[in-house]
Write a protein that holds these residues in place. Sequence first.
Motif, PDB file in Angstrom:
ATOM      1  N   GLU A   2     -14.195  13.800   3.848  1.00 48.70           N
ATOM      2  CA  GLU A   2     -15.221  12.831   4.186  1.00 48.70           C
ATOM      3  C   GLU A   2     -14.785  11.405   3.937  1.00 48.70           C
ATOM      4  N   GLU A   3     -13.558  11.218   3.528  1.00 50.03           N
ATOM      5  CA  GLU A   3     -13.073   9.853   3.375  1.00 50.03           C
ATOM      6  C   GLU A   3     -11.645   9.780   3.908  1.00 50.03           C
ATOM      7  N   VAL A   4     -11.251   8.552   4.246  1.00 50.92           N
ATOM      8  CA  VAL A   4      -9.886   8.339   4.697  1.00 50.92           C
ATOM      9  C   VAL A   4      -8.984   8.316   3.465  1.00 50.92           C
ATOM     10  N   ALA A   5      -8.009   9.177   3.452  1.00 56.36           N
ATOM     11  CA  ALA A   5      -7.144   9.303   2.280  1.00 56.36           C
ATOM     12  C   ALA A   5      -5.784   8.684   2.567  1.00 56.36           C
ATOM     13  N   GLN A   6      -5.414   7.693   1.770  1.00 59.51           N
ATOM     14  CA  GLN A   6      -4.122   7.036   1.945  1.00 59.51           C
ATOM     15  C   GLN A   6      -3.242   7.307   0.718  1.00 59.51           C
ATOM     16  N   THR A   7      -1.982   7.617   0.990  1.00 52.32           N
ATOM     17  CA  THR A   7      -1.010   7.820  -0.089  1.00 52.32           C
ATOM     18  C   THR A   7       0.306   7.158   0.279  1.00 52.32           C
ATOM     19  N   PRO A   8       1.075   6.703  -0.711  1.00 53.02           N
ATOM     20  CA  PRO A   8       0.652   6.557  -2.092  1.00 53.02           C
ATOM     21  C   PRO A   8      -0.257   5.348  -2.269  1.00 53.02           C
ATOM     22  N   LYS A   9      -0.792   5.173  -3.439  1.00 57.35           N
ATOM     23  CA  LYS A   9      -1.632   4.011  -3.700  1.00 57.35           C
ATOM     24  C   LYS A   9      -0.762   2.760  -3.880  1.00 57.35           C
ATOM     25  N   HIS A  10       0.369   2.945  -4.523  1.00 56.27           N
ATOM     26  CA  HIS A  10       1.317   1.840  -4.745  1.00 56.27           C
ATOM     27  C   HIS A  10       2.711   2.313  -4.358  1.00 56.27           C
ATOM     28  N   LEU A  11       3.504   1.393  -3.817  1.00 56.19           N
ATOM     29  CA  LEU A  11       4.863   1.712  -3.407  1.00 56.19           C
ATOM     30  C   LEU A  11       5.729   0.482  -3.644  1.00 56.19           C
ATOM     31  N   VAL A  12       6.824   0.668  -4.365  1.00 58.92           N
ATOM     32  CA  VAL A  12       7.743  -0.436  -4.619  1.00 58.92           C
ATOM     33  C   VAL A  12       9.078  -0.080  -3.984  1.00 58.92           C
ATOM     34  N   ARG A  13       9.590  -1.010  -3.189  1.00 58.05           N
ATOM     35  CA  ARG A  13      10.868  -0.785  -2.521  1.00 58.05           C
ATOM     36  C   ARG A  13      11.747  -2.019  -2.681  1.00 58.05           C
ATOM     37  N   GLY A  14      13.043  -1.776  -2.812  1.00 54.11           N
ATOM     38  CA  GLY A  14      14.001  -2.864  -2.801  1.00 54.11           C
ATOM     39  C   GLY A  14      14.210  -3.330  -1.374  1.00 54.11           C
ATOM     40  N   GLU A  15      14.510  -4.592  -1.223  1.00 47.07           N
ATOM     41  CA  GLU A  15      14.740  -5.132   0.120  1.00 47.07           C
ATOM     42  C   GLU A  15      15.796  -4.295   0.844  1.00 47.07           C
ATOM     43  N   GLY A  16      15.496  -3.931   2.073  1.00 44.94           N
ATOM     44  CA  GLY A  16      16.429  -3.130   2.858  1.00 44.94           C
ATOM     45  C   GLY A  16      16.157  -1.633   2.797  1.00 44.94           C
ATOM     46  N   GLN A  17      15.319  -1.211   1.848  1.00 43.92           N
ATOM     47  CA  GLN A  17      14.990   0.219   1.763  1.00 43.92           C
ATOM     48  C   GLN A  17      13.896   0.574   2.754  1.00 43.92           C
ATOM     49  N   LYS A  18      13.712   1.872   2.944  1.00 41.24           N
ATOM     50  CA  LYS A  18      12.681   2.366   3.846  1.00 41.24           C
ATOM     51  C   LYS A  18      11.394   2.615   3.075  1.00 41.24           C
ATOM     52  N   ALA A  19      10.276   2.396   3.736  1.00 42.23           N
ATOM     53  CA  ALA A  19       8.967   2.691   3.143  1.00 42.23           C
ATOM     54  C   ALA A  19       8.174   3.543   4.119  1.00 42.23           C
ATOM     55  N   LYS A  20       7.524   4.570   3.578  1.00 38.90           N
ATOM     56  CA  LYS A  20       6.707   5.434   4.441  1.00 38.90           C
ATOM     57  C   LYS A  20       5.341   5.619   3.795  1.00 38.90           C
ATOM     58  N   LEU A  21       4.312   5.331   4.570  1.00 39.35           N
ATOM     59  CA  LEU A  21       2.930   5.379   4.103  1.00 39.35           C
ATOM     60  C   LEU A  21       2.196   6.451   4.905  1.00 39.35           C
ATOM     61  N   TYR A  22       1.231   7.088   4.254  1.00 37.60           N
ATOM     62  CA  TYR A  22       0.525   8.198   4.885  1.00 37.60           C
ATOM     63  C   TYR A  22      -0.979   7.959   4.914  1.00 37.60           C
ATOM     64  N   CYS A  23      -1.618   8.551   5.934  1.00 37.98           N
ATOM     65  CA  CYS A  23      -3.059   8.404   6.101  1.00 37.98           C
ATOM     66  C   CYS A  23      -3.642   9.686   6.678  1.00 37.98           C
TER      67      CYS A  23
END
Lengths: 115, 112
Positions: A2-23
Motif C-alpha cells: 500500500e505504499e511506494v517502497a524505495q531502497t536503499p534509504k541512503h547510498l554513498v558512492r565515490g565519484e565514478g562508481q555506479k549507483a542503483k536505486l530501486y522502487c
Amino acid sequence: GEEVAQTPKHLVRGEGQKAKLYCAPIKGHSYVFWYQQVLKNEFKFLISFQNENVFDETGMPKERFSAKCLPNSPCSLEIQATKLEDSAVYFCASSQSGGGVTEAFFGQGTRLTVV
Amino acid sequence: GENVEQHPSTLSVQEGDSAVIKCTYSDSASNYFPWYKQELGKGPQLIIDIRSNVGEKKDQRIAVTLNKTAKHFSLHITETQPEDSAVYFCAASKGGYQKVTFGTGTKLQVIP
C-alpha cells in the motif's frame, strides 16, 4: 503493498562508481515516475513508465542515467560513473490507471551522496 | 515546457492564523494542480488537488483556488497548527498520467 517502497534509504558512492536505486510501486499501479530533488528543494522530473514501457523520458540525462521497470521486479534507476552533481534525493512515485485518476503517491526517497 | 513559480519561499505564522501560498504557471494546457506537503526526510504527500474545470475546492482547513485566465492558483490553510509546519509545493500537470512540474516550495513555520 500500500505504499511506494524505495531502497536503499541512503547510498554513498565515490565519484565514478555506479549507483542503483530501486522502487516497488503500489500494487495495481501502472505508472511509475522518477524525480530528482536537489538542494533548495528543486524537483526535476527524470522518467516515467507505463507498466514496463517508457512513457516519458524527456528529463533523463541519457549519457549516464538509465531506468527499467520489468514485470515482477522492482523498478530501477541506475547511474553509471556518478558525478558530484548527482548527489540528491531520488523519489519514485506511482499512479493507478483507469478513470483519469492522476494522483501520484511518492516513496520516502533514496538519498544519494557522491563523494 | 511548463514553468511554475511559487511565493513566498518562507512563511511564519502564529498558531491559529491563516497561511496563503501563491503559484503561477505558464502552460495553458495544464489542467491538474496538486499541492504537496513534505516533512523533513520524507516524500511529498498530496494534501489537495484541483482540476481546471473547478475554481475552488475545500477540505476541512485547507482550500485551493484556481484562476485559469490568470494562470494563478493558491493554497489557503486556516486555523494553522504546529503540525502544519513543513515545506509545501504546488505543481502543475497536463493530466492523463503526465509528469508534474513542481514549484520551488514554501517553508511554513507555525509558531505555537
